[in-house]
Design a protein around this motif. Structure first.
Motif, PDB file in Angstrom:
ATOM      1  N   VAL A 123       0.839  -1.195   0.000  1.00 19.14           N
ATOM      2  CA  VAL A 123       0.000   0.000   0.000  1.00 19.14           C
ATOM      3  C   VAL A 123       0.875   1.246   0.000  1.00 19.14           C
ATOM      4  O   VAL A 123       2.013   1.220   0.479  1.00 19.14           O
ATOM      5  CB  VAL A 123      -0.928  -0.037   1.244  1.00 19.14           C
ATOM      6  CG1 VAL A 123      -0.135   0.036   2.532  1.00 19.14           C
ATOM      7  CG2 VAL A 123      -2.005   1.035   1.211  1.00 19.14           C
ATOM      8  N   ASN A 124       0.325   2.336  -0.543  1.00 15.32           N
ATOM      9  CA  ASN A 124       1.062   3.596  -0.533  1.00 15.32           C
ATOM     10  C   ASN A 124       0.700   4.455   0.672  1.00 15.32           C
ATOM     11  O   ASN A 124       1.560   5.065   1.290  1.00 15.32           O
ATOM     12  CB  ASN A 124       0.802   4.373  -1.823  1.00 15.32           C
ATOM     13  CG  ASN A 124       1.851   5.438  -2.079  1.00 15.32           C
ATOM     14  OD1 ASN A 124       3.033   5.217  -1.855  1.00 15.32           O
ATOM     15  ND2 ASN A 124       1.420   6.598  -2.559  1.00 15.32           N
ATOM     16  N   VAL A 136       1.042  -6.988   8.550  1.00 13.47           N
ATOM     17  CA  VAL A 136       2.316  -6.683   7.900  1.00 13.47           C
ATOM     18  C   VAL A 136       2.064  -5.660   6.806  1.00 13.47           C
ATOM     19  O   VAL A 136       1.229  -5.872   5.929  1.00 13.47           O
ATOM     20  CB  VAL A 136       2.963  -7.946   7.285  1.00 13.47           C
ATOM     21  CG1 VAL A 136       4.288  -7.589   6.609  1.00 13.47           C
ATOM     22  CG2 VAL A 136       3.182  -9.011   8.354  1.00 13.47           C
ATOM     23  N   GLN A 137       2.768  -4.543   6.872  1.00 15.03           N
ATOM     24  CA  GLN A 137       2.671  -3.502   5.845  1.00 15.03           C
ATOM     25  C   GLN A 137       3.911  -3.550   4.958  1.00 15.03           C
ATOM     26  O   GLN A 137       5.037  -3.650   5.458  1.00 15.03           O
ATOM     27  CB  GLN A 137       2.583  -2.115   6.471  1.00 15.03           C
ATOM     28  CG  GLN A 137       1.368  -1.857   7.322  1.00 15.03           C
ATOM     29  CD  GLN A 137       1.407  -0.463   7.939  1.00 15.03           C
ATOM     30  OE1 GLN A 137       2.325   0.320   7.703  1.00 15.03           O
ATOM     31  NE2 GLN A 137       0.403  -0.147   8.735  1.00 15.03           N
ATOM     32  N   ILE A 138       3.694  -3.453   3.642  1.00 15.93           N
ATOM     33  CA  ILE A 138       4.784  -3.316   2.679  1.00 15.93           C
ATOM     34  C   ILE A 138       4.554  -2.002   1.935  1.00 15.93           C
ATOM     35  O   ILE A 138       3.876  -1.966   0.908  1.00 15.93           O
ATOM     36  CB  ILE A 138       4.837  -4.496   1.695  1.00 15.93           C
ATOM     37  CG1 ILE A 138       4.883  -5.828   2.440  1.00 15.93           C
ATOM     38  CG2 ILE A 138       6.057  -4.374   0.777  1.00 15.93           C
ATOM     39  CD1 ILE A 138       4.807  -7.039   1.533  1.00 15.93           C
ATOM     40  N   PRO A 139       5.065  -0.897   2.442  1.00 15.34           N
ATOM     41  CA  PRO A 139       4.819   0.395   1.800  1.00 15.34           C
ATOM     42  C   PRO A 139       5.540   0.496   0.456  1.00 15.34           C
ATOM     43  O   PRO A 139       6.636  -0.038   0.279  1.00 15.34           O
ATOM     44  CB  PRO A 139       5.408   1.401   2.801  1.00 15.34           C
ATOM     45  CG  PRO A 139       5.617   0.632   4.074  1.00 15.34           C
ATOM     46  CD  PRO A 139       5.876  -0.780   3.663  1.00 15.34           C
ATOM     47  N   ILE A 140       4.926   1.201  -0.495  1.00 19.05           N
ATOM     48  CA  ILE A 140       5.552   1.359  -1.805  1.00 19.05           C
ATOM     49  C   ILE A 140       6.218   2.731  -1.962  1.00 19.05           C
ATOM     50  O   ILE A 140       6.884   2.977  -2.970  1.00 19.05           O
ATOM     51  CB  ILE A 140       4.556   1.108  -2.946  1.00 19.05           C
ATOM     52  CG1 ILE A 140       3.372   2.084  -2.889  1.00 19.05           C
ATOM     53  CG2 ILE A 140       4.073  -0.333  -2.914  1.00 19.05           C
ATOM     54  CD1 ILE A 140       2.435   1.967  -4.077  1.00 19.05           C
ATOM     55  N   HIS A 141       6.037   3.628  -1.003  1.00 17.41           N
ATOM     56  CA  HIS A 141       6.808   4.872  -0.902  1.00 17.41           C
ATOM     57  C   HIS A 141       6.780   5.715  -2.183  1.00 17.41           C
ATOM     58  O   HIS A 141       7.808   6.209  -2.635  1.00 17.41           O
ATOM     59  CB  HIS A 141       8.255   4.568  -0.530  1.00 17.41           C
ATOM     60  CG  HIS A 141       8.402   3.923   0.814  1.00 17.41           C
ATOM     61  ND1 HIS A 141       8.198   4.595   1.995  1.00 17.41           N
ATOM     62  CD2 HIS A 141       8.725   2.648   1.153  1.00 17.41           C
ATOM     63  CE1 HIS A 141       8.408   3.767   3.017  1.00 17.41           C
ATOM     64  NE2 HIS A 141       8.717   2.589   2.536  1.00 17.41           N
ATOM     65  N   ALA A 142       5.597   5.878  -2.777  1.00 17.42           N
ATOM     66  CA  ALA A 142       5.450   6.762  -3.931  1.00 17.42           C
ATOM     67  C   ALA A 142       4.807   8.063  -3.482  1.00 17.42           C
ATOM     68  O   ALA A 142       3.943   8.065  -2.608  1.00 17.42           O
ATOM     69  CB  ALA A 142       4.592   6.107  -5.005  1.00 17.42           C
ATOM     70  N   GLU A 143       5.243   9.174  -4.084  1.00 14.36           N
ATOM     71  CA  GLU A 143       4.571  10.434  -3.794  1.00 14.36           C
ATOM     72  C   GLU A 143       3.124  10.365  -4.282  1.00 14.36           C
ATOM     73  O   GLU A 143       2.795   9.612  -5.200  1.00 14.36           O
ATOM     74  CB  GLU A 143       5.308  11.588  -4.484  1.00 14.36           C
ATOM     75  CG  GLU A 143       6.664  11.898  -3.876  1.00 14.36           C
ATOM     76  CD  GLU A 143       7.271  13.161  -4.466  1.00 14.36           C
ATOM     77  OE1 GLU A 143       6.495  14.012  -4.967  1.00 14.36           O
ATOM     78  OE2 GLU A 143       8.501  13.286  -4.434  1.00 14.36           O
TER      79      GLU A 143
END
Length: 344
Positions: A123-124, A136-143
């Protein structure tokens, strides 16, 4: 046109991907590796909607090819028609850049599907309902994007594949380096984006009918390519798994059809090339989206296989700019929807 938000987002994809790769932490998934090896989960179910779902496809392939009981189902079908696929022993992995689209909210209220053993969220928005519901979070780090998904899609592809490898207990260092190579290749490719838009536009023109075809990990590009052509340029394209195209849709092979065939993974490249030649024999305007040069090539950079879906989407994004220009709309501008789909 460089002040158009959609184009600016396209051009920022290489930088955004590097940020996501820098922030990726495989240690977040370490506790799940032992559980998977011990067969604690009855299945791994990957789900999402639209571009987020398609971005998860290469991750699903990675898990399925490792022999795991992995399923790939869109969330609308899951919550309404196949809810029994989720059990108390399921590892549920949801891809959603916003973490709050309509079907995702319906899924995580666990009224239609059972609460799984573990929920992973790619998720962003880490403050979204999905992120908060996940163990468990896997951030995608997009603006934050204001228009059609670009950075969030590419970042989901890259991070999703790394996460799948991490879940298998594999060292992700080599794959991480290959994705950095892909980011560099993307930057080089996009440096002359205006010239590439013109080249692609000159080759493809403004066809009456357009099909996108691919196999393997290139199905992410096949379906997302058709999606963004409709969403960003209001041009309708039809996606097909390349093998399925021979089972009926081949009757569409006439001179007013244009087909974009993704060269795709090495295992099935010759099958795709044979289809290209057959379509050309039927006078179809068929093109080869790949790094190997031929007279029908739509060029993409040569990258390691893990980076292939990331670079394949670039010419489709640029084609959407060309089509938008032909139709007379701003590329990526929404007329009917918005960035987040709030209604089922």
């Amino acid at each position: 046109m460089t002040n158009v938000p959609y184009i600016l987002d396209i051009l920022d994809q290489p930088n955004s991907l590097l940020t996501a790769l820098e922030q990726f932490d495989p240690a977040l998934l370490t506790p799940l590796v032992k559980a998977i090896r011990n067969n604690d989960f009855d299945r791994i179910l990957i789900t999402g909607m639209g571009g987020s779902l398609y971005a998860s496809y290469p991750a699903w392939l990675t898990l399925a090819n490792a022999g795991l009981p992995a399923l790939w189902v869109d969330t609308a079908e899951l919550i309404h028609h196949t809810p029994a696929l989720v059990t108390s022993k399921t590892l549920l992995w949801i891809f959603s850049q916003s973490g709050k689209s309509a079907e995702i909210i319906s899924a995580i209220d666990f009224g239609r599907i059972q609460k799984p053993a573990v929920l992973i969220a790619t998720v962003n928005d880490i403050e979204s309902p999905l992120a908060k519901a996940a163990q468990v979070q896997i951030p995608i780090h997009a603006e934050v994007e204001k228009t059609v998904s670009t950075r969030t899609y590419v970042n989901s592809l890259g991070v999703g594949q790394l996460a799948a490898l991490a879940l298998l207990g594999r060292n992700v260092e080599a794959a991480h380096g290959e994705l950095i190579q892909a980011a560099s290749a993307m930057e080089t490719y996009l440096a002359n984006w205006e010239r590439r838009v013109q080249q692609i536009g000159n080759a493809i023109g403004f066809p009456k009918r357009l099909a996108t075809l691919g196999r393997g990990s290139s199905l992410a590009s096949t379906y997302t390519g058709a999606l963004i052509l409709g969403e960003a340029s209001k041009f309708m394209a039809t996606p097909y798994q390349a093998g399925e195209f021979r089972h009926g849709p081949l009757e569409l092979a006439t001179p007013d059809l244009t087909a974009l065939i993704f060269a795709g993974p090495q295992e099935t490249r010759n099958l795709n090339l044979r289809l290209l030649k057959d379509l050309r024999g039927y006078q179809v305007n068929a093109f080869w989206v790949g790094s190997e040069k031929n007279e029908w090539q739509i060029e993409i950079p040569r990258v390691p296989s893990i980076g292939l879906p990331l670079v394949e989407i670039l010419p489709l994004q640029l084609l959407s700019i060309h089509f938008a220009q032909q139709i007379g709309v701003e590329p990526g501008h929404f007329f009917r929807t918005g960035k987040i789909t709030l209604a089922e």
